[in-house]
Write an enzyme that holds these catalytic residues in place. Structure first.
Site, mmCIF file in Angstrom:
data_model
loop_
_atom_site.group_PDB
_atom_site.id
_atom_site.type_symbol
_atom_site.label_atom_id
_atom_site.label_comp_id
_atom_site.label_asym_id
_atom_site.label_seq_id
_atom_site.Cartn_x
_atom_site.Cartn_y
_atom_site.Cartn_z
ATOM 1 N N ASP A 82 0.734 -1.426 -0.393
ATOM 2 C CA ASP A 82 0.204 0.564 -0.264
ATOM 3 C C ASP A 82 1.321 1.448 -0.055
ATOM 4 O O ASP A 82 1.606 1.392 0.891
ATOM 5 C CB ASP A 82 -1.036 -0.265 1.491
ATOM 6 C CG ASP A 82 -1.664 1.003 1.506
ATOM 7 O OD1 ASP A 82 -2.129 1.013 -0.242
ATOM 8 O OD2 ASP A 82 -2.369 1.577 2.645
ATOM 9 N N HIS A 83 0.575 2.112 -1.170
ATOM 10 C CA HIS A 83 1.388 4.149 -1.101
ATOM 11 C C HIS A 83 2.763 3.051 -0.888
ATOM 12 O O HIS A 83 4.088 3.645 -0.343
ATOM 13 C CB HIS A 83 0.917 3.949 0.299
ATOM 14 C CG HIS A 83 -0.512 4.693 0.099
ATOM 15 N ND1 HIS A 83 -1.063 5.887 -0.459
ATOM 16 C CD2 HIS A 83 -1.182 4.316 1.058
ATOM 17 C CE1 HIS A 83 -2.254 6.057 -0.618
ATOM 18 N NE2 HIS A 83 -2.911 4.850 0.968
ATOM 19 N N HIS A 180 -7.690 10.475 3.679
ATOM 20 C CA HIS A 180 -7.012 9.367 4.929
ATOM 21 C C HIS A 180 -7.730 9.529 5.710
ATOM 22 O O HIS A 180 -7.650 10.961 6.654
ATOM 23 C CB HIS A 180 -6.047 8.830 4.050
ATOM 24 C CG HIS A 180 -4.969 7.893 3.428
ATOM 25 N ND1 HIS A 180 -4.795 8.656 2.601
ATOM 26 C CD2 HIS A 180 -5.574 6.818 2.779
ATOM 27 C CE1 HIS A 180 -4.779 7.564 1.100
ATOM 28 N NE2 HIS A 180 -5.194 6.508 2.022
ATOM 29 N N GLY A 181 -7.887 8.551 7.227
ATOM 30 C CA GLY A 181 -7.593 9.316 7.750
ATOM 31 C C GLY A 181 -9.365 8.545 8.903
ATOM 32 O O GLY A 181 -10.545 8.461 8.004
ATOM 33 N N HIS A 211 -9.008 4.703 -1.967
ATOM 34 C CA HIS A 211 -8.284 5.023 -0.492
ATOM 35 C C HIS A 211 -9.460 6.000 -0.101
ATOM 36 O O HIS A 211 -10.557 6.254 -0.334
ATOM 37 C CB HIS A 211 -7.254 5.292 -1.322
ATOM 38 C CG HIS A 211 -6.300 4.984 -1.740
ATOM 39 N ND1 HIS A 211 -4.757 4.255 -1.033
ATOM 40 C CD2 HIS A 211 -6.160 4.642 -3.370
ATOM 41 C CE1 HIS A 211 -4.305 3.483 -1.574
ATOM 42 N NE2 HIS A 211 -4.889 3.250 -2.660
ATOM 43 N N GLY A 212 -8.807 5.476 1.152
ATOM 44 C CA GLY A 212 -9.745 6.250 2.240
ATOM 45 C C GLY A 212 -11.254 5.997 2.543
ATOM 46 O O GLY A 212 -11.458 7.114 2.391
ATOM 47 N N SER A 214 -12.578 3.903 4.257
ATOM 48 C CA SER A 214 -13.574 3.939 5.976
ATOM 49 C C SER A 214 -14.905 4.502 5.876
ATOM 50 O O SER A 214 -14.988 6.054 5.740
ATOM 51 C CB SER A 214 -13.025 3.756 7.136
ATOM 52 O OG SER A 214 -11.742 3.080 6.991
ATOM 53 N N ARG A 260 -8.502 -0.051 12.774
ATOM 54 C CA ARG A 260 -8.148 1.173 13.697
ATOM 55 C C ARG A 260 -9.004 1.406 14.876
ATOM 56 O O ARG A 260 -8.918 1.185 15.941
ATOM 57 C CB ARG A 260 -7.534 1.520 13.245
ATOM 58 C CG ARG A 260 -6.374 1.705 12.675
ATOM 59 C CD ARG A 260 -6.127 3.330 12.260
ATOM 60 N NE ARG A 260 -4.961 2.559 11.313
ATOM 61 C CZ ARG A 260 -3.681 4.157 10.779
ATOM 62 N NH1 ARG A 260 -3.215 4.450 10.977
ATOM 63 N NH2 ARG A 260 -2.732 3.462 9.736
HETATM 64 P P1 13P Z 1 -8.753 4.889 5.793
HETATM 65 O O1 13P Z 1 -7.994 5.576 6.484
HETATM 66 O O2 13P Z 1 -10.292 5.145 5.298
HETATM 67 O O3 13P Z 1 -9.096 3.395 6.004
HETATM 68 O O4 13P Z 1 -8.149 4.520 4.078
HETATM 69 C C1 13P Z 1 -7.463 3.637 4.130
HETATM 70 C C2 13P Z 1 -6.542 3.707 3.222
HETATM 71 O O5 13P Z 1 -6.525 4.111 1.776
HETATM 72 C C3 13P Z 1 -5.193 3.123 2.965
HETATM 73 O O6 13P Z 1 -4.420 3.335 1.705
HETATM 74 O O1 G3H Z 2 -3.800 4.825 4.080
HETATM 75 C C1 G3H Z 2 -3.312 4.776 4.675
HETATM 76 C C2 G3H Z 2 -3.365 3.548 5.614
HETATM 77 O O2 G3H Z 2 -4.344 3.878 6.605
HETATM 78 C C3 G3H Z 2 -2.011 2.997 5.658
HETATM 79 O O3 G3H Z 2 -1.509 3.689 7.647
HETATM 80 O O4 G3H Z 2 0.911 3.627 6.545
HETATM 81 O O5 G3H Z 2 0.426 5.000 8.479
HETATM 82 O O6 G3H Z 2 0.787 2.739 7.685
HETATM 83 P P1 G3H Z 2 0.155 3.825 7.914
HETATM 84 ZN ZN ZN Z 3 -4.763 4.615 0.768
#
Ligand code: 13P
Ligand code: G3H
Ligand code: ZN
Length: 308
Positions: A82-83, A180-181, A211-212, A214, A260
């Site tokens: 991821d990323h 995110h978050g 992404h993002g 949640s 989380r």
């Molecule tokens: P959330 O912060 O919305 O869970 O997104 C996670 C994410 O995009 C991980 O790459």
């Molecule tokens: O996109 C971000 C994910 O929530 C991963 O978060 O980089 O803190 O592990 P992290």
């Molecule tokens: Zn992401």
């Protein structure tokens, strides 16, 4: 079953109007909660690992934990970076057993994003690994790098076809209003579905990633706050919006924050209710179950239950 890539998974998801949940793994309990949930719903699964997770749990531990999951279930599972922020981390994951990597060069100008993405695609495809890239910038925090709302830029549909053609990438994360978050919206939640539709029409059949995603469920936020947490005003993407995107070209939906919240809320509650408890299994076990409950619910509104 060995790890799989996501090509076939995305093709089925696109044609079947559903999306696959991509869940962030940071430790054994999170992994077991995710896999237990997917098993009960018979859902295909993407397990994703960020640079922060690799640093925390260590690459080999994560790969071997995922290996243990594969040995104890029959689900098709993708192991995804991821990323990934540069070629080096993508190469390490390609070489180190991942079946999918993301190169996130979205912070660079278009031409540099194309160059870096293509460099990763050339290397990964040679080894049978698929690649996700990102065009546009999401707001929010990942690995303590914060993109303010002002700096977030929605994906320009006019650039998408050119980006896909020039890079040969397998899927693309788009910015349409998610972030995110746990603090995604100040006012009413809103995603730019018109933009998503435009993108979908310009690259028909091509899998997109959100992404993002949640939902930051109220009950989980309340549990955290009721037992000493301080996350007032947390707000996510409503589940109906994620369902709507899943029926469109979005084939992969990223979830981390909700896991989380589920873990932390549960652990906070147990600590508050049982101050004399100090056996980690007594709070990590229920936290694992809370992850499973979240994952099962996600799978239902993504529509991928029964598709393994
Ligand atoms: P959330 O912060 O919305 O869970 O997104 C996670 C994410 O995009 C991980 O790459
Ligand atoms: O996109 C971000 C994910 O929530 C991963 O978060 O980089 O803190 O592990 P992290
Ligand atoms: Zn992401």
């Amino acid at each position: 079953m060995p790890l799989v890539g996501s090509k076939e998974m995305f093709k089925k998801a696109y044609e079947g109007n559903y999306a696959i949940g991509a869940f962030n793994v940071n430790d054994m309990e999170i992994l077991q909660g995710i896999v237990d949930g997917a098993k009960e719903e018979n859902a295909p699964l993407i397990l994703q690992v960020s640079a922060g997770a690799r640093k925390y749990a260590r690459h080999e531990y994560l790969v071997h934990l995922v290996q243990a999951a594969l040995e104890t279930c029959d689900l098709p599972i993708v192991l995804h970076l991821d990323h990934g922020e540069d070629f080096d981390i993508c190469k390490k994951c390609v070489d180190g057993g991942f079946t999918s990597v993301m190169i996130d060069a979205s912070k660079y100008p278009f031409e540099e994003n194309v160059r870096l993405t293509k460099q990763v695609v050339d290397y990964a495809h040679d080894k049978g690994v698929v690649v996700e890239a990102e065009l546009g910038k999401l707001a929010g925090v990942e690995d303590n790098i914060s993109v303010t709302e002002k700096d977030a830029i929605f994906t320009d549909p006019a650039q998408v076809a050119e980006f896909v053609a020039k890079t040969g990438v397998d899927s693309l994360a788009v910015a349409i209003g998610t972030s995110h978050g746990a603090y995604k919206f100040k006012g009413e939640p809103k995603l730019d579905f018109d933009r998503l539709e435009k993108i979908q029409k310009l690259v028909p059949g091509f899998p997109l990633v959100l992404h993002g995603s949640s939902s930051v469920p109220e009950d989980l936020v309340k549990m955290c706050n009721d037992y000493g947490g301080q996350i007032p005003g947390a707000r996510g993407v409503p589940e109906e919006m994620i369902s709507q995107a899943s029926k469109m070209a979005v084939c992969k939906v990223n979830i981390d924050t909700d896991l989380r919240l589920a873990m932390t809320g549960t652990i906070r509650r147990i600590f508050a209710e049982n101050p004399s408890e100090f056996d980690p299994r007594k709070y990590l076990g229920p936290a694992r179950d809370a992850v499973k409950t979240v994952v099962k619910r996600k799978i239902k509104y993504l529509g991928c239950g029964g598709k393994a």
